[in-house]
Write an enzyme that holds these catalytic residues in place. Structure first.
Site, short mmCIF file in Angstrom:
data_model
loop_
_atom_site.label_atom_id
_atom_site.label_comp_id
_atom_site.label_asym_id
_atom_site.label_seq_id
_atom_site.Cartn_x
_atom_site.Cartn_y
_atom_site.Cartn_z
N TYR A 1 34.48 33.64 36.14
CA TYR A 1 34.29 35.06 35.20
C TYR A 1 32.87 35.26 35.13
CZ TYR A 1 39.10 34.99 34.70
OH TYR A 1 40.53 34.85 34.96
N HIS B 1 40.83 31.96 28.93
CA HIS B 1 40.77 31.42 30.29
C HIS B 1 40.64 30.19 30.28
CE1 HIS B 1 41.59 35.37 32.10
NE2 HIS B 1 40.82 35.95 31.52
#
Length: 717
Positions: free
Chosen positions: A231, A393
């Site tokens: 990410y 996440h």
């Protein structure tokens, strides 16, 4: 109406880029590759489709449209070929005619919907790239075309992002980075500077939102991004693009020096997480195949080299990428690469070992990355997670490790359970198995207690705790190590993991040493899991292969594991396997009397075949306070083509737990030529702390965090 000028390029810079056209430099190759890609796409009929599946044709076509408009805008300036401007203008006019006729997307997601995409994040991406393209071609458009595109497309988007979805605009998140960058760049492109101010300082202008708040809160002082490298590389692209915009259009912010050079720090942190082959460890929800060749990382490397300087490692990264950002920042890197290549061959990057602290103030644990080279120059990399959870996440694997050498990940991360953009697989979104298996503790190289997940798989609870760094020591050519505690992740249990790489003359590669201590009340089951790849070669214990397999458990990821085989070792357990052309031998033991090795494979309770079928072995033991100790030796060579096998058995013969208590742990490792005694402090200590423990009537004394004693074994003549 103000006619826009290129937001990220001056006429002098365009002329410099034009000189690279047709050359074999990195920039020349980049321009040529982009032209070929764009020409292929331009042969297709223009299409602005309606709604579709998240990973389906419509989704991907909108993404391709903005990607190639972005390229076409710059290539128009560099090549001066009108066809590229015509392509951008035609697509923008088509979007302007259709955009407001689209209702908000019929397919819902956890994020707000857009008119083009099922989540507003994708619409932010669309606006960012398209605004850059518009700024490159608007000077050759008619006033009517500009009015039409701005009033029917860009202005409604800006209103949607900052009014309708105002609650989401200032969210501190990687989505927020895209939102503010898109709005700020679009504001510049259409001559509405107020949107740039809004993007930089937030809707309320009070430091609670906007780009400066984002980069101040998302990135730790070390530059690490809490959601992990996958990410991070996604967030780094709008971060660097918007930083370059601010450098040119808001010089008073002094963005590249802002907050102790946070932009440079976060780029360097991202790059320093990569394996030697350029791939990123799959920490948290992540693809196993994401690497530094990602376009966002290409932009980041180019920006860093332009504004913070160039070194051999960055040149090595550029060699792996074989492209640069098509921008003056990329040109600076391309020229430096060309000059360095003329003087000497550019090698692969070798980033130094680094501990990256987490949290806005750096006090929420850390991620450790230790690297060591063997005699032949091959780099082993050991990664341990002892930081924050990683928000939505995050995976539940604090104190989990991965290990890489000889060009491959050896102790592996599963990565996310997702088929990106494969529409038949749940629209390319995260699968249910991402929660039921991939994020569970048992899916990682860690210890699962009583078949339960850390923090009870509760995100809110996990976000409230973090690992506690003990030491990170990389000052020796012989041994490097790190240690951390996780004392709030299982009720009533404290955990400490200390991992080392030890270079011994008789071994081909650094030896991985792993001490995992768990302390608490009551009896528990400890499952010490190892995710590997390859073919089992041998064990030192008998095991039973189950002809009729069942699942290993019923929940917390165990329901997805087939119980393939099991055996009970007597003393130290040995498991050896072959991965590609290298042998790996694991030796493990514990302070408990009884243990079991369980061989598993993913795929149970998976009717849609969403999980990859991957093996693992679990060292299972029961007890109260326990020390699990193991080593992993890299050795030998196998070549099936030439029918060669060398050193298939290795040279490490045993690991033994001498003792452990609340103060220290002591283990002994035996190789063909050495006896290694490793002593580790089990309490927070300093480099000068003195320790003394007695086990089996023998006293062990050492100072500092740990000590290692290597004694040569006398060979018989």
């Amino acid at each position: 109406m103000t006619i826009s000028t290129p937001i990220l390029l001056t006429q002098a810079e365009i002329a410099d880029l034009r000189k690279e056209f047709g050359r074999t430099s990195l920039m020349g190759k980049t321009i040529a590759a982009h032209i070929n890609e764009l020409q292929d796409f331009m042969r297709l009929p223009i299409d602005v489709p309606g709604h579709g599946e998240a990973g389906g044709y419509e989704h991907n076509r909108h993404k391709q449209n903005y990607t190639y408009m972005n390229l076409a805008g710059r290539l128009f300036l560099i090549t001066e070929q009108q066809q590229y401007a015509d392509f951008v203008i035609a697509l923008l006019e088509e979007y302007a005619d259709k955009y407001l006729t689209f209702d908000f997307h019929v397919q819902k997601n956890t994020n707000p919907t857009g008119r083009l995409f099922h989540q507003i994040l994708n619409e932010h991406c669309w606006l960012l790239y398209t605004s850059l393209a518009y700024s490159c071609v608007s000077q050759v458009m008619t006033p009517a075309q500009r009015t039409r595109i701005e009033s029917q497309l860009f202005e409604p988007m800006l209103e949607m992002f900052t009014v309708k979805y105002a609650h989401d605009f200032d969210r501190i998140h990687n989505h927020g980075i895209w939102a503010v960058a898109a709005v700020g760049i679009c504001g510049l492109a259409i001559g509405k500077r107020e949107y740039l101010d809004m993007a930089v300082y937030g809707l309320a202008r009070n430091d609670t939102g906007g780009f400066l708040a984002q980069i101040s809160q998302l990135f730790a002082p070390s530059g690490y991004y809490m959601e992990g490298p996958y990410y991070h590389r996604y967030a780094i692209r709008p971060t660097c693009l918007f930083a370059e915009v601010l450098n040119r259009h808001m010089p008073e912010v002094d963005i590249y020096q802002y907050k102790d050079k946070v932009i440079g720090n976060t780029v360097k942190a991202l790059l320093s997480t990569a394996y030697p082959n350029g791939q990123f460890p799959a920490l948290n929800d992540a693809s196993r195949t994401m690497s530094i060749t990602d376009m966002g990382v290409q932009v980041a490397v180019s920006v860093y080299c332009k504004h913070y300087g160039i070194d051999d490692n960055l040149l090595g990264m550029a060699k792996i990428q074989d492209r640069v950002w098509m921008h003056p920042c990329g040109l600076a890197l391309s020229r430096a690469f060309e000059q360095a290549q003329a003087q000497a061959d550019i090698g692969i990057p070798f980033w130094p070992s680094v501990e990256l602290n987490e949290g806005p103030d750096g006090t929420h644990g850390a991620q450790g990355f230790i690297r060591m080279q063997d005699k032949k120059g091959d780099v082993s990399q050991l990664v341990m997670n002892y930081g924050q959870h990683g928000m939505g996440h995050g995976n539940f694997d604090t104190l989990g490790i991965t290990f890489f050498n000889r060009g491959q990940e050896v102790l592996r991360e599963y990565g996310f359970a997702r088929w990106v953009n494969v529409e038949p697989k749940f629209g390319g979104r995260y699968l249910d198995e991402n929660k039921s298996y991939a994020r569970q503790t048992i899916a990682h190289n860690a210890v699962t207690v009583d078949e339960k997940c850390q923090n009870e798989f509760n995100v809110e609870r996990a976000d409230s705790v973090h690992g506690l760094p003990h030491f990170f020591s990389v000052d020796s050519d012989v041994i490097a190590g790190m240690s951390a505690f996780a004392n709030q992740h299982y009720d009533g249990l404290s955990m400490q993991r200390s991992v080392f790489m030890l270079a011994l003359p008789e071994l081909e590669s650094p030896l991985l040493i792993d001490l995992y201590r768990l302390a608490g009340d009551g009896e528990h089951q400890y499952d010490y899991s190892h995710q590997y790849d390859g073919q089992i070669i041998r064990t030192n214990f008998d095991y039973v292969c189950h002809q009729e397999v069942s699942t290993l458990g019923h929940d917390n990821g165990y329901q997805h594991l087939w119980h393939i085989a099991s055996g009970k070792p007597s003393g130290t357990a040995l498991v050896s396997w072959l991965q590609q052309q290298t042998y790996y031998t694991w030796l493990g033991t514990s302070s408990n009397e009884h243990s079991e090795i369980v061989f598993t494979r993913t795929g149970a309770n998976d009717p849609s075949f969403n999980l990859r079928s991957e093996p693992a072995f679990i060292y299972r033991t029961q007890g109260q306070s326990t020390l699990l100790a193991s080593v992993l030796e890299t050795h030998g060579y196998f070549n099936e083509e030439f029918e060669q096998s060398v050193n298939a058995r290795g040279k490490v013969s045993n690991i033994k737990v001498i003792g452990h208590n609340e103060y220290a742990s002591v283990v002994e490792i035996t190789t063909s030529e050495s006896t290694v005694t490793l002593m580790v402090s089990n309490q927070l200590s300093t480099p000068t702390s003195e320790h003394s423990v007695t086990f089996n009537h023998k006293t062990y004394q050492f100072s500092g965090h740990y000590a290692v004693e290597i004694t040569a074994i006398k060979q018989e003549k």
